[in-house]
Write an enzyme that holds these catalytic residues in place. Structure first.
Site, mmCIF file in Angstrom:
data_model
loop_
_atom_site.group_PDB
_atom_site.id
_atom_site.type_symbol
_atom_site.label_atom_id
_atom_site.label_comp_id
_atom_site.label_asym_id
_atom_site.label_seq_id
_atom_site.Cartn_x
_atom_site.Cartn_y
_atom_site.Cartn_z
ATOM 1 N N LYS A 129 4.610 -6.198 -10.215
ATOM 2 C CA LYS A 129 3.451 -5.532 -9.596
ATOM 3 C C LYS A 129 2.233 -5.836 -10.443
ATOM 4 C CE LYS A 129 2.730 -2.672 -6.120
ATOM 5 N NZ LYS A 129 3.532 -2.400 -4.914
ATOM 6 N N ASP A 169 -1.577 -4.258 -1.779
ATOM 7 C CA ASP A 169 -1.203 -2.854 -1.991
ATOM 8 C C ASP A 169 -2.514 -2.096 -1.742
ATOM 9 O OD1 ASP A 169 1.281 -1.243 -3.232
ATOM 10 O OD2 ASP A 169 -0.518 -0.323 -4.038
#
Ligand code: GLU
Length: 448
Positions: A129, A169
């Site tokens: 991430k 995201d």
């Protein structure tokens, strides 16, 4: 206390000491590791091989300066992150978040969560991430482009279709993916479509990726309802947030006959007892990039509460789709009092550990994000698949694969929970099923 429990407490303590300042990361570790005792009891070898200690330590964490200039020529500096957490199952895969709250703890919790989520999709993808504390809100397209170009000018060297594949995201959608892909393409002088997902279908993306997280969430909830002998049709639903996940969760819930009566943003809550008018939400959020309070001005009968608490509204199903730790103890009590029967996480870790306990005590079925919101990354894997084979699936083909994937994840979580003695506990099911796959693969690959 069993030996595996004792070992587990010691391991969690060590991880806490090593990462003291990272409260969100520690929360995500506790959530996963506290589900594992029934599995570790049968497989003490993973304790001996220090698999838990190894998984909690990212393979690599990258932090970098992102300098850029705004439209007035002022120089600004943000911080960029990529945490490459685990590549036992495949190249690192996970989104990028651009939001002022982003710090190492947030990126690590998201990356840790992603490892197990990706394992549950059944696709060959590891977990990672990244993101930045850059705030796209209120910035011009040119400013966002300059920021994305600067961000990618550092990050590109760590990426590649077989190495690390980011996506979107919070704060990163098709616009930002386009600017980052464009910059990567310039630097490496190759049209390497598979190095990032969430691309526009016009230039290498897949259909359904934009809708996938929200649609997948509803397909997961449908399975949860059916397991309880109930139907989604006719149910009253709350969806917090009004970003990408929330919008497409509302869309699919409405298509399947549910009545979504509320949504929100960081400013406040909209309540519309006639059912949210999604075209208005899309116009405000996707086209104008505005605030949800605008909805009240455009739809008769809608109510808006500044800073309101969405979980006070009576419902059958509550879907937190905004951000981490948005549903806390008070909200969980309200949902229980009002007779809610299902809560499922569209966002990553939106429900605190204490709130989860309250939901479980009230016998509310709880779908954890790493299972319930895995549809987004699963369709990212289908995008990689299409990029590698230079093929393009239709919308219907892609959506039917998403449906199948969500059904399989649901069955896997449900059956694993049952197998390990906690029937109906989707958290245990998801964590054990995800962990098992990653642990076995790490073990097979040696001390890595
Ligand atoms: N950010 C999304 C998630 O939380 C998607 C990641 C991806 O598609 O790689 O799963």
């Amino acid at each position: 206390m069993r030996k595996s429990d004792e070992n587990l407490s010691r391991i969690i303590k060590q991880i806490e000491e090593k990462n003291r300042a990272e409260k969100e990361f520690l929360q995500s570790v506790r959530e996963v590791y506290n589900s594992l005792p029934p599995f570790l009891e049968q497989h003490p070898e993973y304790l001996d091989k220090k698999i838990l200690e190894r998984i909690a330590e990212p393979e690599r964490q990258i932090m970098f300066r992102v300098p850029w200039q705004d439209d007035s020529g002022e120089v600004l500096v943000n911080r960029g992150y990529r945490v490459e957490f685990n590549s036992a199952l495949g190249p690192y895969k996970g989104g990028l978040r651009f939001h002022p709250s982003v710090n190492l703890s947030i990126v690590k919790f998201l990356g840790f969560e992603q490892i197990f989520k990706n394992a549950l999709t059944g696709k060959p993808i590891g977990g990672g991430k990244g993101g930045s504390d850059f705030d796209p809100k209120g910035k011009s397209d040119d400013e966002v482009m300059r920021f994305c170009q600067s961000f990618m000018t550092e990050l590109y060297r760590h990426l590649g279709e077989n190495r690390d594949i980011p996506a979107g995201d919070i704060g990163v959608g098709t616009r930002e993916i386009g600017f980052m892909f464009g910059q990567y393409k310039r630097i490496v002088n190759q049209y390497e479509s598979g190095m990032i997902t969430g691309k526009d279908p016009e230039w290498g993306g897949t259909l359904v990726r934009n809708e996938a997280t929200g649609y997948g969430l509803i397909y997961f909830v449908k399975e949860m309802m059916e397991e309880k002998g109930e139907e989604l049709e006719g149910k009253t639903v709350l969806v917090s947030g009004s970003g990408n996940v929330a919008i497409y969760a509302i869309e699919k819930a409405q298509q399947l006959g549910a009545n979504v009566v509320a949504c929100s943003d960081s400013g406040g809550v909209i309540y519309d007892e006639n059912g949210i008018n999604l075209e208005v939400v899309k116009q405000i959020k996707e086209v104008e990039r505005g605030r949800i309070k605008e909805y009240k001005e455009r739809v008769d009968g809608a109510e808006y509460k500044d800073g309101g608490n969405i979980w006070e509204i009576p419902c059958d199903i509550a879907l937190p789709c905004a951000t981490q730790n948005e549903l806390q103890e008070e909200g969980a009590h309200k949902l229980a009092e009002n007779g809610c029967t299902v809560v499922a996480e569209g966002a990553n870790m939106p429900v605190t550990l204490d709130a989860i306990d309250i939901l479980h005590d009230a016998d509310i079925a709880f779908g954890p994000g790493k299972a319930a919101n895995a549809g987004g990354v699963a369709v990212s894997a289908l995008e990689m698949h299409q990029n590698a084979s230079r093929d393009a699936l239709t919308f219907d083909e892609t959506e039917s694969r998403l449906v199948q994937i969500m059904k399989t994840i649901h069955t896997n979580c449900y059956e694993t929970a049952e197998e390990y003695g906690t029937p109906g506990n989707y958290i245990h099911g998801a964590n054990i099923a995800g962990f098992k796959k990653v642990a076995r693969s790490m073990d097979a690959l040696g001390v890595i």
